[in-house]
Design a protein around this motif. Structure first.
Motif, PDB file in Angstrom:
ATOM      1  N   PRO A   7     -23.830  20.528   4.281  1.00  0.00           N
ATOM      2  CA  PRO A   7     -22.796  20.206   5.281  1.00  0.00           C
ATOM      3  C   PRO A   7     -23.265  19.205   6.332  1.00  0.00           C
ATOM      4  O   PRO A   7     -22.463  18.409   6.826  1.00  0.00           O
ATOM      5  CB  PRO A   7     -22.465  21.558   5.926  1.00  0.00           C
ATOM      6  CG  PRO A   7     -23.331  22.568   5.324  1.00  0.00           C
ATOM      7  CD  PRO A   7     -24.081  21.975   4.199  1.00  0.00           C
ATOM      8  N   LEU A  58     -16.664  20.696  13.230  1.00  0.00           N
ATOM      9  CA  LEU A  58     -16.958  21.925  12.471  1.00  0.00           C
ATOM     10  C   LEU A  58     -18.292  21.797  11.741  1.00  0.00           C
ATOM     11  O   LEU A  58     -19.121  22.709  11.778  1.00  0.00           O
ATOM     12  CB  LEU A  58     -15.853  22.177  11.432  1.00  0.00           C
ATOM     13  CG  LEU A  58     -14.587  22.890  11.878  1.00  0.00           C
ATOM     14  CD1 LEU A  58     -13.569  22.914  10.750  1.00  0.00           C
ATOM     15  CD2 LEU A  58     -14.868  24.314  12.319  1.00  0.00           C
ATOM     16  N   LEU A  59     -18.492  20.638  11.096  1.00  0.00           N
ATOM     17  CA  LEU A  59     -19.709  20.440  10.300  1.00  0.00           C
ATOM     18  C   LEU A  59     -20.958  20.365  11.175  1.00  0.00           C
ATOM     19  O   LEU A  59     -21.965  21.024  10.887  1.00  0.00           O
ATOM     20  CB  LEU A  59     -19.578  19.171   9.457  1.00  0.00           C
ATOM     21  CG  LEU A  59     -18.595  19.244   8.282  1.00  0.00           C
ATOM     22  CD1 LEU A  59     -18.287  17.845   7.757  1.00  0.00           C
ATOM     23  CD2 LEU A  59     -19.119  20.116   7.162  1.00  0.00           C
ATOM     24  N   GLY A  61     -21.340  21.429  14.345  1.00  0.00           N
ATOM     25  CA  GLY A  61     -21.544  22.700  15.050  1.00  0.00           C
ATOM     26  C   GLY A  61     -22.140  23.760  14.145  1.00  0.00           C
ATOM     27  O   GLY A  61     -23.139  24.403  14.486  1.00  0.00           O
ATOM     28  N   GLY A  62     -21.537  23.914  12.969  1.00  0.00           N
ATOM     29  CA  GLY A  62     -22.023  24.903  12.010  1.00  0.00           C
ATOM     30  C   GLY A  62     -23.432  24.592  11.540  1.00  0.00           C
ATOM     31  O   GLY A  62     -24.290  25.485  11.476  1.00  0.00           O
ATOM     32  N   SER A  63     -23.695  23.323  11.238  1.00  0.00           N
ATOM     33  CA  SER A  63     -25.026  22.928  10.750  1.00  0.00           C
ATOM     34  C   SER A  63     -26.101  23.173  11.813  1.00  0.00           C
ATOM     35  O   SER A  63     -27.202  23.621  11.490  1.00  0.00           O
ATOM     36  CB  SER A  63     -25.041  21.443  10.357  1.00  0.00           C
ATOM     37  OG  SER A  63     -24.101  21.202   9.355  1.00  0.00           O
ATOM     38  N   LEU A  66     -26.754  26.907  12.003  1.00  0.00           N
ATOM     39  CA  LEU A  66     -27.429  27.369  10.781  1.00  0.00           C
ATOM     40  C   LEU A  66     -28.869  26.850  10.711  1.00  0.00           C
ATOM     41  O   LEU A  66     -29.756  27.538  10.194  1.00  0.00           O
ATOM     42  CB  LEU A  66     -26.654  26.959   9.526  1.00  0.00           C
ATOM     43  CG  LEU A  66     -25.948  28.169   8.886  1.00  0.00           C
ATOM     44  CD1 LEU A  66     -24.665  28.475   9.641  1.00  0.00           C
ATOM     45  CD2 LEU A  66     -25.656  27.937   7.432  1.00  0.00           C
ATOM     46  N   THR A 101     -25.601  25.347  -4.788  1.00  0.00           N
ATOM     47  CA  THR A 101     -24.595  26.411  -4.906  1.00  0.00           C
ATOM     48  C   THR A 101     -24.031  26.783  -3.525  1.00  0.00           C
ATOM     49  O   THR A 101     -22.897  26.437  -3.213  1.00  0.00           O
ATOM     50  CB  THR A 101     -25.202  27.665  -5.584  1.00  0.00           C
ATOM     51  OG1 THR A 101     -26.416  28.017  -4.903  1.00  0.00           O
ATOM     52  CG2 THR A 101     -25.502  27.420  -7.043  1.00  0.00           C
ATOM     53  N   VAL A 102     -24.860  27.422  -2.708  1.00  0.00           N
ATOM     54  CA  VAL A 102     -24.402  27.884  -1.376  1.00  0.00           C
ATOM     55  C   VAL A 102     -24.032  26.686  -0.484  1.00  0.00           C
ATOM     56  O   VAL A 102     -22.965  26.664   0.125  1.00  0.00           O
ATOM     57  CB  VAL A 102     -25.484  28.760  -0.696  1.00  0.00           C
ATOM     58  CG1 VAL A 102     -24.984  29.295   0.633  1.00  0.00           C
ATOM     59  CG2 VAL A 102     -25.897  29.912  -1.593  1.00  0.00           C
ATOM     60  N   THR A 105     -20.839  24.933  -1.570  1.00  0.00           N
ATOM     61  CA  THR A 105     -19.674  25.793  -1.295  1.00  0.00           C
ATOM     62  C   THR A 105     -19.346  25.786   0.205  1.00  0.00           C
ATOM     63  O   THR A 105     -18.177  25.772   0.586  1.00  0.00           O
ATOM     64  CB  THR A 105     -19.924  27.243  -1.774  1.00  0.00           C
ATOM     65  OG1 THR A 105     -20.471  27.200  -3.085  1.00  0.00           O
ATOM     66  CG2 THR A 105     -18.652  28.046  -1.808  1.00  0.00           C
ATOM     67  N   MET A 106     -20.388  25.796   1.043  1.00  0.00           N
ATOM     68  CA  MET A 106     -20.168  25.737   2.497  1.00  0.00           C
ATOM     69  C   MET A 106     -19.402  24.463   2.873  1.00  0.00           C
ATOM     70  O   MET A 106     -18.401  24.510   3.590  1.00  0.00           O
ATOM     71  CB  MET A 106     -21.515  25.723   3.231  1.00  0.00           C
ATOM     72  CG  MET A 106     -22.170  27.057   3.358  1.00  0.00           C
ATOM     73  SD  MET A 106     -23.809  26.862   4.094  1.00  0.00           S
ATOM     74  CE  MET A 106     -24.299  28.573   4.210  1.00  0.00           C
ATOM     75  N   LEU A 109     -15.776  24.660   1.544  1.00  0.00           N
ATOM     76  CA  LEU A 109     -14.914  25.577   2.302  1.00  0.00           C
ATOM     77  C   LEU A 109     -14.545  25.006   3.669  1.00  0.00           C
ATOM     78  O   LEU A 109     -13.390  25.092   4.091  1.00  0.00           O
ATOM     79  CB  LEU A 109     -15.587  26.956   2.459  1.00  0.00           C
ATOM     80  CG  LEU A 109     -14.694  28.032   3.080  1.00  0.00           C
ATOM     81  CD1 LEU A 109     -13.458  28.298   2.226  1.00  0.00           C
ATOM     82  CD2 LEU A 109     -15.441  29.341   3.277  1.00  0.00           C
ATOM     83  N   ILE A 110     -15.525  24.381   4.328  1.00  0.00           N
ATOM     84  CA  ILE A 110     -15.234  23.759   5.637  1.00  0.00           C
ATOM     85  C   ILE A 110     -14.171  22.669   5.449  1.00  0.00           C
ATOM     86  O   ILE A 110     -13.225  22.570   6.226  1.00  0.00           O
ATOM     87  CB  ILE A 110     -16.524  23.133   6.243  1.00  0.00           C
ATOM     88  CG1 ILE A 110     -17.517  24.221   6.647  1.00  0.00           C
ATOM     89  CG2 ILE A 110     -16.206  22.196   7.402  1.00  0.00           C
ATOM     90  CD1 ILE A 110     -17.548  24.631   8.078  1.00  0.00           C
ATOM     91  N   VAL A 113     -10.746  24.242   4.855  1.00  0.00           N
ATOM     92  CA  VAL A 113     -10.192  24.753   6.124  1.00  0.00           C
ATOM     93  C   VAL A 113      -9.631  23.580   6.939  1.00  0.00           C
ATOM     94  O   VAL A 113      -8.533  23.647   7.486  1.00  0.00           O
ATOM     95  CB  VAL A 113     -11.279  25.518   6.926  1.00  0.00           C
ATOM     96  CG1 VAL A 113     -10.832  25.798   8.347  1.00  0.00           C
ATOM     97  CG2 VAL A 113     -11.622  26.833   6.222  1.00  0.00           C
TER      98      VAL A 113
ATOM     99  N   MET B  34     -18.124  24.926  17.172  1.00  0.00           N
ATOM    100  CA  MET B  34     -19.475  25.358  16.775  1.00  0.00           C
ATOM    101  C   MET B  34     -19.443  26.738  16.123  1.00  0.00           C
ATOM    102  O   MET B  34     -19.975  26.938  15.032  1.00  0.00           O
ATOM    103  CB  MET B  34     -20.370  25.419  18.017  1.00  0.00           C
ATOM    104  CG  MET B  34     -21.352  24.297  18.104  1.00  0.00           C
ATOM    105  SD  MET B  34     -22.573  24.596  19.372  1.00  0.00           S
ATOM    106  CE  MET B  34     -21.634  24.885  20.825  1.00  0.00           C
ATOM    107  N   ALA B  38     -20.020  27.626  12.098  1.00  0.00           N
ATOM    108  CA  ALA B  38     -21.105  28.520  11.678  1.00  0.00           C
ATOM    109  C   ALA B  38     -20.548  29.762  10.993  1.00  0.00           C
ATOM    110  O   ALA B  38     -21.127  30.235   9.998  1.00  0.00           O
ATOM    111  CB  ALA B  38     -21.945  28.912  12.884  1.00  0.00           C
TER     112      ALA B  38
END
Lengths: 136, 105
Positions: A7, A58-59, A61-63, A66, A101-102, A105-106, A109-110, A113, B34, B38
């Motif tokens: 991501p 989203l990408l 922030g999530g990254s 993580l 794989t994971v 998929t992450m 899915l992002i 959404v 964020m 996540a």
């Protein structure tokens, strides 16, 4: 092991695309809206580059969060090659498998959404811009 | 546990953002993005873990649960720190600017 890199890579690509779009496409589409009282007003639709920013937010922030999790688990270190799995061929193969794989998929899915959000916002915009019958 | 804590943080941040909108100038959007980003990523992680462990996934060892909860809280704190730094840099209400620049009477 390093699933967040997928991501994060998508975030880099989407950010570059957004920056290019912001330079070329300066404003959103301008439309006239007829209000209930019969008056008309000029409104601007949200430009696509702005919607693309939702995806990059989203990408990124999530990254970022993580990446912190991976530091927590000792999978990411502040020295070269930064990923502990790189030191062992078996771990490296497992890491690449997890990314394919994971990680993929992450990213998917992002993106799904985000596509849902874009579709919903388009419907809301369309409804808001539809001329309503004037009462009375 | 990490997913749950992050998801609750995302929900609380979004409710606060909605409550303050459209005038809200606390840059709460960054927190929402964020935490939601996540949460979605950890959801994928949880699905893959569930596929591997099946029902065992829902009965983690207390030590693992504690570590995950600790991580979840650390993630929420990190998110808040990033947001706070962003808020102070952007300074939408001009508070930092006013504190740094003294006006001459």
């Amino acid at each position: 092991m390093a699933c967040f890199l997928v991501p994060a890579t998508e975030a880099v690509v989407a950010t570059v695309v957004r920056k290019v779009m912001e330079k070329t496409q300066d404003h959103g589409e301008t439309v006239k809206v007829r209000l209930d009282n019969g008056r008309t007003e000029v409104a601007e639709k949200l430009p696509f580059a702005r919607k693309l920013k939702w995806l990059t937010n989203l990408l990124w922030g999530g990254s970022a969060l993580l990446a912190f999790e991976h530091v927590w688990h000792g999978e990411v270190v502040p020295w070269f090659p930064f990923l502990t799995a790189m030191g062992d061929p078996a771990d490296k193969a497992e890491m690449l498998h997890e990314m394919s794989t994971v990680g993929v998929t992450m990213a998917v899915l992002i993106t799904v959404v985000w596509l849902g959000m874009v579709a919903a916002s388009s419907i809301i915009e369309k409804r808001a811009l539809e001329p309503r019958p004037v009462k009375g | 546990m990490t997913l749950l804590i992050c998801a609750f943080a995302a929900i609380i941040a979004t409710v606060k953002w909605y409550k303050d909108a459209p005038e809200g100038n606390m840059k709460l959007g960054i927190l929402c993005w964020m935490y939601w980003g996540a949460s979605i990523m950890w959801l994928v992680d949880a699905i893959f873990e569930y596929a591997e462990l099946k029902a065992e996934y829902f009965t983690p060892a207390p030590a693992d649960m504690l570590n995950d909860a600790f991580l979840g809280l650390a993630v929420v704190a990190l998110g808040l720190i990033i947001w706070l730094v962003w808020l102070l840099i952007k300074d939408p209400r001009g508070v930092v600017k006013a504190a740094l620049i003294r006006k001459k009477a």
